[in-house]
Design a protein around this motif. Structure first.
Motif, short mmCIF file in Angstrom:
data_model
loop_
_atom_site.label_atom_id
_atom_site.label_comp_id
_atom_site.label_asym_id
_atom_site.label_seq_id
_atom_site.Cartn_x
_atom_site.Cartn_y
_atom_site.Cartn_z
N GLY A 95 7.41 0.38 0.91
CA GLY A 95 6.56 0.75 -1.26
C GLY A 95 6.77 -1.24 -1.91
O GLY A 95 7.87 -1.27 -1.43
N THR A 96 5.92 -1.39 -1.38
CA THR A 96 5.96 -2.92 -1.70
C THR A 96 5.13 -3.71 -3.26
O THR A 96 5.56 -4.56 -3.61
N ALA A 97 3.93 -1.98 -3.82
CA ALA A 97 3.46 -3.25 -4.45
C ALA A 97 2.91 -1.95 -5.49
O ALA A 97 3.11 -0.53 -5.66
N CYS A 98 1.46 -1.74 -6.53
CA CYS A 98 1.02 -0.80 -6.73
C CYS A 98 1.15 0.19 -6.55
O CYS A 98 1.24 1.57 -6.65
N ILE A 123 4.07 2.77 -6.58
CA ILE A 123 4.27 3.47 -8.45
C ILE A 123 3.32 4.96 -7.77
O ILE A 123 3.56 5.73 -8.44
N GLU A 124 2.24 4.76 -7.11
CA GLU A 124 1.99 6.11 -7.55
C GLU A 124 2.73 6.77 -6.01
O GLU A 124 2.89 8.66 -5.99
N MET A 126 5.41 7.11 -6.95
CA MET A 126 7.16 7.97 -7.02
C MET A 126 6.11 9.49 -8.04
O MET A 126 6.77 10.11 -8.34
N SER A 127 5.06 9.19 -8.70
CA SER A 127 3.81 9.78 -8.58
C SER A 127 4.36 11.22 -7.84
O SER A 127 4.30 12.37 -8.31
N THR A 157 0.74 -3.88 -0.29
CA THR A 157 0.16 -5.15 -0.15
C THR A 157 1.37 -5.52 1.47
O THR A 157 2.38 -5.71 0.89
N CYS A 180 -7.15 2.99 -3.59
CA CYS A 180 -6.62 1.45 -4.02
C CYS A 180 -5.80 1.64 -5.90
O CYS A 180 -6.96 1.62 -7.23
N PRO A 181 -5.08 2.57 -5.89
CA PRO A 181 -4.11 2.92 -4.75
C PRO A 181 -5.05 4.34 -4.66
O PRO A 181 -5.44 5.61 -5.46
#
Ligand code: SF4
Lengths: 168, 564
Positions: free
Chosen positions: A33-36, A39-40, A42-43, A74, A131-132
């Protein structure tokens, strides 16, 4: 010895099916996991979407213990050799999910920094758009991997002929 | 600060609208020094403007900009000078925060800073050639990186600086007396919450020296901005601090609106404050949840993260997206609040309150938690300012700096809330400040609920806001208006301007150079996470390895914003 002495304590199957059945229900993801998108993820792992319903909650942070690489975010050129190294460190068999527009194609970062899709350096099994992407799509991708691996033979070399930009 | 500078440098020119003081190249170092002595203790940003192909002719191709904030936090001042050559003098001896900022200018524009202790690339990889933010660098010209950088030379310099090794005339380093072990934390490591590489020299369990490598998520935000219209940039801003996307939207839109001289209708302002505070809460929730997981307190993760899901539902209904909302537009926002939003928000707020109180109940009087956080990786108030920290990290060190009260914008003057400060500046304070800020944000939201004024959500200006759909499809003027706005963008008059808000992680500012067209000539983000990460080395040296991991979580680095 007569076979039916064992009654129904034994079932016969093909070795591939038995192995794949086990693999399918316990995919161990390595989440790059590198970016936004991370976070999804994580959900996806949290209570509501609960990835453990699909047997894939044992998130590994060592590539050597994982068989599913989930690239969430990304991948810049600076990041590329790291992703490649992680992929190489994962033992076979291994599958790759490319999560989100960035990992699939560079997304809207069509510029000097971003790799235009991770399939330039590693083979990808399932692409997830968004996205995401919503957590449901990630779960869907996971199920697609499960379906896919059922049809494969455990002795087969899956992506042996792949040559990426960093393989030179 | 401004007066003193003007008295000392008589020929300097002050542009009030831009808040920029223009100086001569040979004066600039002295000016920065004077600004520091006159109370300009917080260096917000250093950046370069490349005027190649600029609409109006300028004296030189490059200009250097310093952005300095006064210690009362009410004012900032931009110092500017043109550079006759691509070089300048480093101010890292005055501000520690300058170290990384100057490296970035070097990396992106190729400006050499003399007497800089470690001038090397920071965001782009080491095999990169050329300077991407120069106007003559093509935006899509990517360069493959085949290998990670070797950080040992930088580590040797750091050890040398700390007097742990020596260097002979040939440039060979001596062996350290201590039996050091070198380890990498990251770039791909669960504790880095993203991709950051910390290279530590360990003496047993203690971190003796550390060097950090960032830029793994450098996505060319600033270059992309130069190639898009103002409204097209909004989705890019979402992905800076992606844990609270709407806050970035507001910060950017507000800057452009101020450049255009627009005043938002009261309803738009109230909605902005409302969603920003909710974003602040959910950002803190992720930070705390992840941080406590690092400590082994997994249960807290569920209690803190789950309310976030409910908040996502609200955002989905309101904006159509869970995470990357792109909710704001120049001059307002894309949708009005939906019917029944108040009930949804009340449920969310209740869930958050419950989650926070259960989680706090588990740690507040927990001995393990105290032992692991109190007096660990502390940073004093003056150090924190010099290092360029802001937001909760700075407040944890006891500095009462919150733009919402220091320089109130929008409704914050009329809202009741407390600025939360810590006393020691350790990990404990950083965590607790965030917990309490959640409560304060809830307090603000409660005051707003039921008091959102009626009216428009966008300014009434056809040169800024898209016409209604009926108008677009029903009249030729509407169609043309729509076409021109989409195709050419909102035209912002030629100027240079900086504006900022108190985002979740601190002062988030945008410095925009407009050239009268629909696309900015340059956009520079003052990103709080960048400053926080540059302070990391100093915070962790001397602490235990496990504490270094916690510290990284406690300063809440969001890679999207740090690397841009
Ligand atoms: S696909 Fe979108 S959400 Fe995912 S990492 Fe890229 S920009 Fe972020």
């Amino acid at each position: 010895m007569e076979l039916d002495m064992l009654g129904d304590a034994v079932i016969t199957t093909r070795l591939d099916d038995a192995v794949n059945w086990a693999r399918e229900s316990s995919l161990w993801p390595f989440v790059f996991g590198t970016a936004c998108c991370a976070i999804e993820f994580m959900s996806t792992a949290a209570s509501r979407h609960d990835i453990s319903r699909f047997g894939a909650e044992v998130v590994r942070f060592s590539p050597r213990q994982a068989d599913l690489l989930l690239v969430a975010g990304t991948i810049s050129y600076k990041q590329a050799p790291i992703l490649k190294q992680i992929y190489d460190q994962m033992p076979e068999p291994k599958w790759v999910i490319s999560m989100g527009a960035c990992a699939c194609s560079g997304g809207f970062y069509d510029n000097y920094t971003t790799l235009q899709g991770i399939d330039e350096i590693i083979p990808v099994d399932v692409y997830v758009a968004g996205c995401p992407p919503r957590p449901e799509s990630v779960l869907d991708a996971l199920m697609m991997i499960q379906e896919k691996l059922k049809k494969e033979s455990f002795s087969q070399d899956r992506a042996g002929d792949f040559v990426g930009k960093l393989d030179a | 600060m401004l007066k003193a500078l003007q008295n000392r440098f008589k020929h300097s020119i002050y542009l009030e609208k831009s808040n920029i003081l223009s100086l001569k190249e040979e004066e600039i170092f002295e000016a920065v020094k004077l600004a520091f002595d006159e109370g300009g203790t917080l260096l917000l940003d250093i950046t370069i403007i490349d005027y190649l192909d600029f609409i109006s002719p300028q004296k030189e191709r490059f200009a250097l900009i310093y952005n300095i904030r006064h210690k009362t936090f009410k004012q900032n001042l931009l110092l500017k000078c043109f550079l006759s050559e691509a070089k300048a003098q480093s101010v890292s001896s005055i501000y520690k925060a300058a170290n990384w900022l100057e490296r970035e200018c070097y990396d992106q524009y190729g400006i050499v800073f003399e007497h800089h202790p470690n001038l090397k690339r920071i965001l782009n990889h080491w095999q990169f050639e050329g300077f991407p933010l120069r106007k003559d660098y093509a935006i899509t010209k990517g360069q493959l990186c085949t290998q990670s950088v070797n950080l040992m030379p930088e580590m040797n310099e750091r050890l040398l600086e700390k007097g742990l090794i020596t260097k002979d005339k040939e440039g060979n380093y001596s062996k350290c007396e201590k039996d050091l072990m070198f380890i990498n934390i990251g770039p791909s490591h669960p504790a880095t919450h993203g991709t950051i590489r910390n290279f530590c020299a360990m003496d047993g369990e203690t971190v003796i020296a550390n060097v950090s490598e960032i830029g793994y998520l450098h996505r060319g935000f600033e270059k992309s901005c130069e190639n898009h219209t103002y409204n097209q940039i909004i989705p890019y801003t979402d992905r800076l601090d992606y844990c609270s996307a709407t806050t970035n939207n507001v910060a950017f839109a507000k800057t452009v609106e101020e450049m255009l001289g627009l005043t938002l209708p009261p309803r738009a302002v109230a909605i902005r404050v409302l969603v920003m505070e909710l974003s602040r809460i959910i950002n803190h929730l992720v930070c705390l949840a992840a941080q406590l997981v690092d400590m082994g307190a997994l249960t807290n993760y569920w209690y803190l993260y789950n309310p976030r899901e409910t908040a996502y539902d609200f955002f989905s209904k309101l904006t159509g997206a869970r995470l990357t909302n792109s909710y704001m537009r120049i001059g307002g926002m894309s949708y009005d609040l939906y019917e029944g939003y108040e009930d949804d928000l009340k449920i969310i707020m209740k869930e958050i309150e419950e989650g926070v109180s259960i989680s706090l109940g588990m740690i507040e009087h927990n001995r393990i938690f105290h032992d692991r956080t109190q007096n660990v990786c502390p940073v004093s108030a003056s150090e924190a300012i010099n290092l360029g920290l802001s937001g909760p990290n700075l407040r944890a060190a006891g500095v009462q700096y919150d733009l919402r009260s220091a320089k109130p914008y929008y409704l914050y003057n009329d809202l009741d809330f407390d600025v939360i400060v810590g006393s020691v500046g350790d990990i404990y304070d950083r965590i607790m400040v965030r917990f309490e800020e959640i409560n304060q944000s809830l307090r603000i939201m409660k005051q707003l609920l039921g008091n959102i004024p009626d009216g428009d959500i966008c300014v009434n200006d056809a040169s800024v806001v898209l016409p209604s759909k009926e108008n677009v499809y029903g009249s030729i003027e509407g169609t043309m208006n729509h076409f021109k706005l989409i195709y050419e963008g909102v035209k912002v008059p030629e100027q240079e301007y900086y504006s900022c808000i108190e985002a979740t992680n601190g002062e988030l500012g945008f410095f925009i150079v407009a050239d009268g067209s629909g696309r900015p000539h340059k956009v520079k983000v003052r990103a709080p996470s960048f400053g926080a990460m540059s302070a990391y080395t100093q915070m962790v040296e001397g602490s235990m390895l496990a504490d270094a991991v916690l510290n990284l979580g406690s300063i809440n680095i969001i890679a999207g914003e740090m690397d841009r």
